[in-house]
Design a protein around this motif. Structure first.
Motif, PDB file in Angstrom:
ATOM      1  N   ASP A 178      89.239  46.694   7.375  1.00  0.00           N
ATOM      2  CA  ASP A 178      89.197  47.539   8.693  1.00  0.00           C
ATOM      3  C   ASP A 178      89.458  48.937   8.317  1.00  0.00           C
ATOM      4  O   ASP A 178      90.165  49.584   9.279  1.00  0.00           O
ATOM      5  N   TYR A 179      89.407  49.510   7.313  1.00  0.00           N
ATOM      6  CA  TYR A 179      89.571  50.943   7.041  1.00  0.00           C
ATOM      7  C   TYR A 179      88.680  51.696   6.414  1.00  0.00           C
ATOM      8  O   TYR A 179      87.703  50.732   5.711  1.00  0.00           O
ATOM      9  N   SER A 180      88.680  53.020   6.133  1.00  0.00           N
ATOM     10  CA  SER A 180      87.834  53.878   5.579  1.00  0.00           C
ATOM     11  C   SER A 180      86.283  53.740   6.018  1.00  0.00           C
ATOM     12  O   SER A 180      86.271  53.506   7.295  1.00  0.00           O
ATOM     13  N   GLU A 181      85.298  53.330   5.200  1.00  0.00           N
ATOM     14  CA  GLU A 181      84.035  53.173   5.644  1.00  0.00           C
ATOM     15  C   GLU A 181      83.665  51.877   6.492  1.00  0.00           C
ATOM     16  O   GLU A 181      82.680  51.843   7.102  1.00  0.00           O
ATOM     17  N   ASN A 182      84.780  51.233   6.402  1.00  0.00           N
ATOM     18  CA  ASN A 182      84.451  49.712   7.002  1.00  0.00           C
ATOM     19  C   ASN A 182      85.266  49.646   8.416  1.00  0.00           C
ATOM     20  O   ASN A 182      85.519  48.782   9.001  1.00  0.00           O
ATOM     21  N   SER A 183      85.755  51.058   8.916  1.00  0.00           N
ATOM     22  CA  SER A 183      86.422  50.889  10.349  1.00  0.00           C
ATOM     23  C   SER A 183      85.510  50.409  11.315  1.00  0.00           C
ATOM     24  O   SER A 183      84.426  50.849  11.300  1.00  0.00           O
ATOM     25  N   GLY A 184      86.098  49.364  11.919  1.00  0.00           N
ATOM     26  CA  GLY A 184      85.397  48.836  13.018  1.00  0.00           C
ATOM     27  C   GLY A 184      84.899  47.360  12.755  1.00  0.00           C
ATOM     28  O   GLY A 184      84.373  46.630  13.415  1.00  0.00           O
ATOM     29  N   MET A 185      85.180  46.891  11.431  1.00  0.00           N
ATOM     30  CA  MET A 185      84.898  45.743  10.929  1.00  0.00           C
ATOM     31  C   MET A 185      85.593  44.596  11.674  1.00  0.00           C
ATOM     32  O   MET A 185      85.009  43.585  12.099  1.00  0.00           O
ATOM     33  N   LEU A 186      86.939  44.879  11.916  1.00  0.00           N
ATOM     34  CA  LEU A 186      87.708  43.675  12.537  1.00  0.00           C
ATOM     35  C   LEU A 186      87.234  43.298  13.945  1.00  0.00           C
ATOM     36  O   LEU A 186      86.804  42.283  14.274  1.00  0.00           O
ATOM     37  N   LYS A 187      86.845  44.451  14.919  1.00  0.00           N
ATOM     38  CA  LYS A 187      86.328  44.197  16.207  1.00  0.00           C
ATOM     39  C   LYS A 187      84.930  43.483  15.977  1.00  0.00           C
ATOM     40  O   LYS A 187      84.639  42.780  16.686  1.00  0.00           O
ATOM     41  N   THR A 188      84.106  43.865  14.897  1.00  0.00           N
ATOM     42  CA  THR A 188      82.920  43.261  14.688  1.00  0.00           C
ATOM     43  C   THR A 188      82.856  41.715  14.490  1.00  0.00           C
ATOM     44  O   THR A 188      82.269  40.996  15.148  1.00  0.00           O
ATOM     45  N   LEU A 189      83.952  41.399  13.779  1.00  0.00           N
ATOM     46  CA  LEU A 189      84.208  40.010  13.206  1.00  0.00           C
ATOM     47  C   LEU A 189      84.782  39.162  14.577  1.00  0.00           C
ATOM     48  O   LEU A 189      84.372  38.168  14.653  1.00  0.00           O
ATOM     49  N   ILE A 190      85.694  39.869  15.080  1.00  0.00           N
ATOM     50  CA  ILE A 190      86.296  39.399  16.311  1.00  0.00           C
ATOM     51  C   ILE A 190      85.145  38.895  17.419  1.00  0.00           C
ATOM     52  O   ILE A 190      85.146  37.898  17.746  1.00  0.00           O
ATOM     53  N   ASP A 191      84.259  39.939  17.762  1.00  0.00           N
ATOM     54  CA  ASP A 191      83.413  39.885  18.687  1.00  0.00           C
ATOM     55  C   ASP A 191      82.522  38.755  18.377  1.00  0.00           C
ATOM     56  O   ASP A 191      81.849  37.977  19.279  1.00  0.00           O
ATOM     57  N   ALA A 192      81.884  38.418  17.184  1.00  0.00           N
ATOM     58  CA  ALA A 192      81.088  37.517  16.582  1.00  0.00           C
ATOM     59  C   ALA A 192      81.843  35.950  16.685  1.00  0.00           C
ATOM     60  O   ALA A 192      81.139  35.205  16.141  1.00  0.00           O
ATOM     61  N   GLY A 193      83.003  36.044  16.876  1.00  0.00           N
ATOM     62  CA  GLY A 193      83.748  34.640  16.656  1.00  0.00           C
ATOM     63  C   GLY A 193      83.907  34.057  15.256  1.00  0.00           C
ATOM     64  O   GLY A 193      84.117  33.173  15.204  1.00  0.00           O
ATOM     65  N   ILE A 194      84.029  35.140  14.611  1.00  0.00           N
ATOM     66  CA  ILE A 194      84.163  34.764  12.998  1.00  0.00           C
ATOM     67  C   ILE A 194      85.764  34.787  12.636  1.00  0.00           C
ATOM     68  O   ILE A 194      86.416  33.772  11.837  1.00  0.00           O
ATOM     69  N   VAL A 195      86.405  35.496  13.340  1.00  0.00           N
ATOM     70  CA  VAL A 195      87.919  35.558  13.017  1.00  0.00           C
ATOM     71  C   VAL A 195      88.795  35.675  14.388  1.00  0.00           C
ATOM     72  O   VAL A 195      88.048  36.032  15.510  1.00  0.00           O
ATOM     73  N   THR A 196      89.892  35.290  14.306  1.00  0.00           N
ATOM     74  CA  THR A 196      90.747  35.542  15.546  1.00  0.00           C
ATOM     75  C   THR A 196      91.479  36.978  15.581  1.00  0.00           C
ATOM     76  O   THR A 196      91.344  37.945  14.674  1.00  0.00           O
ATOM     77  N   GLU A 197      91.946  37.470  16.746  1.00  0.00           N
ATOM     78  CA  GLU A 197      92.898  38.588  16.455  1.00  0.00           C
ATOM     79  C   GLU A 197      93.990  38.500  15.465  1.00  0.00           C
ATOM     80  O   GLU A 197      94.214  37.334  15.225  1.00  0.00           O
ATOM     81  N   PRO A 198      94.271  39.624  14.752  1.00  0.00           N
ATOM     82  CA  PRO A 198      95.215  39.428  13.657  1.00  0.00           C
ATOM     83  C   PRO A 198      96.584  39.009  14.218  1.00  0.00           C
ATOM     84  O   PRO A 198      97.036  39.131  15.151  1.00  0.00           O
ATOM     85  N   HIS A 199      97.209  38.050  13.448  1.00  0.00           N
ATOM     86  CA  HIS A 199      98.396  37.622  13.751  1.00  0.00           C
ATOM     87  C   HIS A 199      99.541  38.381  12.958  1.00  0.00           C
ATOM     88  O   HIS A 199     100.645  38.036  13.056  1.00  0.00           O
ATOM     89  N   ARG A 200      99.118  39.083  11.835  1.00  0.00           N
ATOM     90  CA  ARG A 200     100.107  39.941  11.004  1.00  0.00           C
ATOM     91  C   ARG A 200      99.283  40.740  10.187  1.00  0.00           C
ATOM     92  O   ARG A 200      98.108  40.612  10.148  1.00  0.00           O
ATOM     93  N   HIS A 201      99.772  41.926   9.540  1.00  0.00           N
ATOM     94  CA  HIS A 201      99.262  43.019   8.958  1.00  0.00           C
ATOM     95  C   HIS A 201     100.065  43.014   7.417  1.00  0.00           C
ATOM     96  O   HIS A 201     101.296  42.600   7.611  1.00  0.00           O
ATOM     97  N   GLU A 202      99.234  43.104   6.350  1.00  0.00           N
ATOM     98  CA  GLU A 202     100.077  43.180   5.069  1.00  0.00           C
ATOM     99  C   GLU A 202      99.542  44.740   4.602  1.00  0.00           C
ATOM    100  O   GLU A 202      98.608  45.254   4.839  1.00  0.00           O
ATOM    101  N   ARG A 203     100.646  45.133   4.071  1.00  0.00           N
ATOM    102  CA  ARG A 203     100.342  46.653   3.296  1.00  0.00           C
ATOM    103  C   ARG A 203      99.909  46.300   1.975  1.00  0.00           C
ATOM    104  O   ARG A 203     100.194  45.598   1.331  1.00  0.00           O
ATOM    105  N   SER A 204      98.889  47.496   1.682  1.00  0.00           N
ATOM    106  CA  SER A 204      98.437  47.390   0.353  1.00  0.00           C
ATOM    107  C   SER A 204      98.168  48.863   0.072  1.00  0.00           C
ATOM    108  O   SER A 204      97.300  49.468   0.792  1.00  0.00           O
ATOM    109  N   ASP A 205      98.890  49.491  -0.844  1.00  0.00           N
ATOM    110  CA  ASP A 205      98.671  50.793  -1.201  1.00  0.00           C
ATOM    111  C   ASP A 205      99.098  51.780   0.274  1.00  0.00           C
ATOM    112  O   ASP A 205      99.954  51.462   0.823  1.00  0.00           O
ATOM    113  N   TYR A 206      97.932  52.444   0.691  1.00  0.00           N
ATOM    114  CA  TYR A 206      98.140  53.289   1.883  1.00  0.00           C
ATOM    115  C   TYR A 206      97.555  52.637   3.065  1.00  0.00           C
ATOM    116  O   TYR A 206      97.612  53.183   4.005  1.00  0.00           O
ATOM    117  N   VAL A 207      97.097  51.425   3.067  1.00  0.00           N
ATOM    118  CA  VAL A 207      96.561  50.700   4.124  1.00  0.00           C
ATOM    119  C   VAL A 207      97.440  49.600   4.747  1.00  0.00           C
ATOM    120  O   VAL A 207      97.990  49.096   3.976  1.00  0.00           O
TER     121      VAL A 207
END
Length: 97
Positions: free
Chosen positions: A54-83
């Motif tokens: 859900d970063y860079s060119e994929n900004s908005g992906m999380l909302k898209t997948l939540i709205d479609a009922g594919i994933v739940t709201e995030p229950h945690r976040h993991e750091r990877s490099d700068y994101v």
């Protein structure tokens, strides 16, 4: 299953990473061209978890997948490099007709 991501009407395609974990891609529903890779693989995901790109060119992906009922709201976040990558529960494991 179809979703609207930014200006594209997309078909949701479920696949597998080499380690067997679920991967999701969005393919243009009109011409079949790839639009986005919706997920990323990160270590230590549980069987029912998925990491959403859900970063860079994929900004908005999380909302898209939540709205479609594919994933739940995030229950945690993991750091990877700068994101910070949202980790969600995977609700749908394959597209239904």
């Amino acid at each position: 299953m179809k979703v609207q991501f930014n200006q594209w009407n997309c078909q949701v395609v479920f696949g597998k990473y080499q380690n067997g974990e679920t991967a999701i891609q969005l393919i243009d529903a009109e011409d079949g061209c790839p639009v986005a890779t919706a997920t990323v693989w990160i270590p230590n995901l549980k069987t029912d978890e998925i990491a959403v790109k859900d970063y860079s060119e994929n900004s908005g992906m999380l909302k898209t997948l939540i709205d479609a009922g594919i994933v739940t709201e995030p229950h945690r976040h993991e750091r990877s490099d700068y994101v910070s990558i949202p980790v969600c529960k995977l609700v749908k494991r394959e597209a239904s007709a």
